[in-house]
Design a protein around this motif. Structure first.
Motif, PDB file in Angstrom:
ATOM      1  N   ASN A  68       0.821  -1.216   0.000  1.00  0.00           N
ATOM      2  CA  ASN A  68       0.000   0.000   0.000  1.00  0.00           C
ATOM      3  C   ASN A  68       0.852   1.263   0.000  1.00  0.00           C
ATOM      4  O   ASN A  68       0.487   2.273  -0.595  1.00  0.00           O
ATOM      5  N   MET A  69       1.974   1.218   0.697  1.00  0.00           N
ATOM      6  CA  MET A  69       2.901   2.355   0.747  1.00  0.00           C
ATOM      7  C   MET A  69       4.177   1.989   0.003  1.00  0.00           C
ATOM      8  O   MET A  69       4.862   1.031   0.368  1.00  0.00           O
ATOM      9  N   VAL A  70       4.467   2.753  -1.037  1.00  0.00           N
ATOM     10  CA  VAL A  70       5.595   2.428  -1.916  1.00  0.00           C
ATOM     11  C   VAL A  70       6.579   3.591  -1.952  1.00  0.00           C
ATOM     12  O   VAL A  70       6.209   4.733  -2.229  1.00  0.00           O
ATOM     13  N   ASN A  71       7.833   3.288  -1.642  1.00  0.00           N
ATOM     14  CA  ASN A  71       8.881   4.296  -1.747  1.00  0.00           C
ATOM     15  C   ASN A  71       9.236   4.496  -3.215  1.00  0.00           C
ATOM     16  O   ASN A  71       9.502   3.529  -3.934  1.00  0.00           O
ATOM     17  N   MET A  72       9.220   5.740  -3.670  1.00  0.00           N
ATOM     18  CA  MET A  72       9.541   6.058  -5.057  1.00  0.00           C
ATOM     19  C   MET A  72      10.627   7.123  -5.118  1.00  0.00           C
ATOM     20  O   MET A  72      10.706   7.989  -4.236  1.00  0.00           O
TER      21      MET A  72
END
Length: 390
Positions: A68-72
């Motif tokens: 759900n939380m993605v580091n970009m």
């Protein structure tokens, strides 16, 4: 960012620790028209409204890292004048007081967000006085050295409430309920800059999506310009394909079971770590080599293992490629699920010349909720034959 850092920021979205200075919002209809806008100091909102906004902002920092939380990360060209990162930085530095920048942001979202219904864009500016930490990990609120200044965006669907009957206390009667437009939990959003190692990281952001399999790629590409990592589903499918191709003829029942057990052991050992365990190229190769991959196949693996953007190798979050809740076996006709710590009960045996899946059983057996007597020992042959593998 890791889960611990996300949780630290979630504490800011409470009445006691509120770090929100300003809130802006834009309600967009299904035809992409701006219907109404909001621009004001957050603390000027009525208390009941503020509480509902807190819930939305915490949602954008909820879920699993890597799903759900993605580091970009931002490619270098986006940080140049006119780039997407450069624009977001100007927006943050304006503290949401530049109406022109805010309108430009709304226009960018509306142009790139493919959503056929009404939605509400919410944008906030926050300033967090980061508490220093003592050697034993305790926060020292009177020893802050840095201020983390950030913006957060949440995009929420706006849908009609359900039709139905309700009780009207004024008329003391049951009557038709009036339908109104409700702002729902966010479908997507982001936090910029990233809060990495408890400090500002202008080269990355944390992206949130309610459904990891419905990543709005156009919005991410055009509004943010970030490198989109593989989704949890893509990671799992790619990992499975690499295992099958690299192990070749050695990709048998016991080998795959050993890989599953190895990964679950690693996840258990690292469950208290702030960052999720990630398999890189070296760790993948070692895992395959330990489980019987031939030297020839390992050489093919080296050549085939894809390189990501800017020379970064593909990596897999262990939690995305192994099922931590169950060990699942499927054939064309039967599906078997076993607790991860009970895989030793499952065996692949030859019985009467046929390959079979065999599960050792205890004295208690249920079929559709009905308790039955276990099969006699002489018939069970040490387990219960469930499926012929053909």
């Amino acid at each position: 960012m890791n889960k611990k850092e996300a949780n630290e920021l979630k504490k800011l979205f409470t009445p006691a620790n509120c770090a929100i200075s300003r809130i802006c919002g834009c309600y967009v209809d299904a035809e992409k028209n701006k219907r109404t806008e909001l621009k004001e100091a957050f603390l000027s909102l009525p208390e009941e409204e503020a509480f509902k906004y807190f819930t939305i902002f915490r949602s954008v920092l909820s879920g699993s890292i890597g799903k759900n939380m993605v580091n970009m990360e931002f490619p270098l060209h986006t940080e140049e004048e006119g780039g997407t990162q450069n624009f977001l930085l100007k927006l943050r530095d304006s503290q949401l007081k530049d109406d022109g920048l805010i309108e430009e942001f709304y226009d960018k979202v509306i142009a790139s967000y493919d959503y056929g219904e009404n939605y509400y864009i919410i944008l906030i500016h926050c300033a967090y006085d980061i508490p220093a930490k003592s050697s034993d990990g305790l926060e020292m609120y009177d020893a802050s050295d840095y201020v983390y200044e950030f913006i957060q965006c949440a995009i929420c669907p706006v849908k009609l409430s359900k039709a139905g009957l309700c009780y009207n206390s004024e008329s003391n009667a049951i009557e038709n309920r009036s339908r109104d437009w409700l702002v729902e939990a966010p479908d997507t959003g982001f936090l910029f800059p990233a809060f990495t190692d408890r400090n500002t990281d202008i080269h990355g952001l944390l992206y949130y999506v309610k459904n990891p399999e419905q990543m709005p790629e156009r919005l991410i590409d055009e509004l943010l310009g970030c490198v989109i990592p593989m989704t949890a589903k893509d990671q799992k499918e790619t990992f499975q394909a690499i295992v099958e191709e690299t192990l070749g003829e050695n990709c048998d029942f016991e080998t795959v079971k050993n890989i599953h057990e190895s990964l679950n052991e690693i996840l258990e050992e690292t469950k208290d770590e702030p960052a999720p365990f990630t398999l890189d190229k070296y760790q993948m190769k070692k895992l395959l080599e330990t489980n019987g991959a031939s030297q020839e196949k390992l050489e093919e693996f080296d050549k085939r293992f894809e390189e990501g953007p800017e020379g970064k190798s593909t990596s897999f979050m262990a939690a995305n490629v192994v099922n931590t809740r169950s060990f699942e076996i499927k054939t064309a006709d039967v599906s078997i699920k076993v607790a991860p710590d009970k895989t030793h009960l499952v065996e692949n045996r030859m019985i009467d010349g046929r390959p079979c899946i065999v599960i050792g059983i205890s004295e208690h057996v249920e079929i559709n909720g009905i308790t039955v007597r276990p099969i006699a020992a002489e018939k069970a042959a040490g387990g219960m034959e469930l499926e012929e593998l053909e």
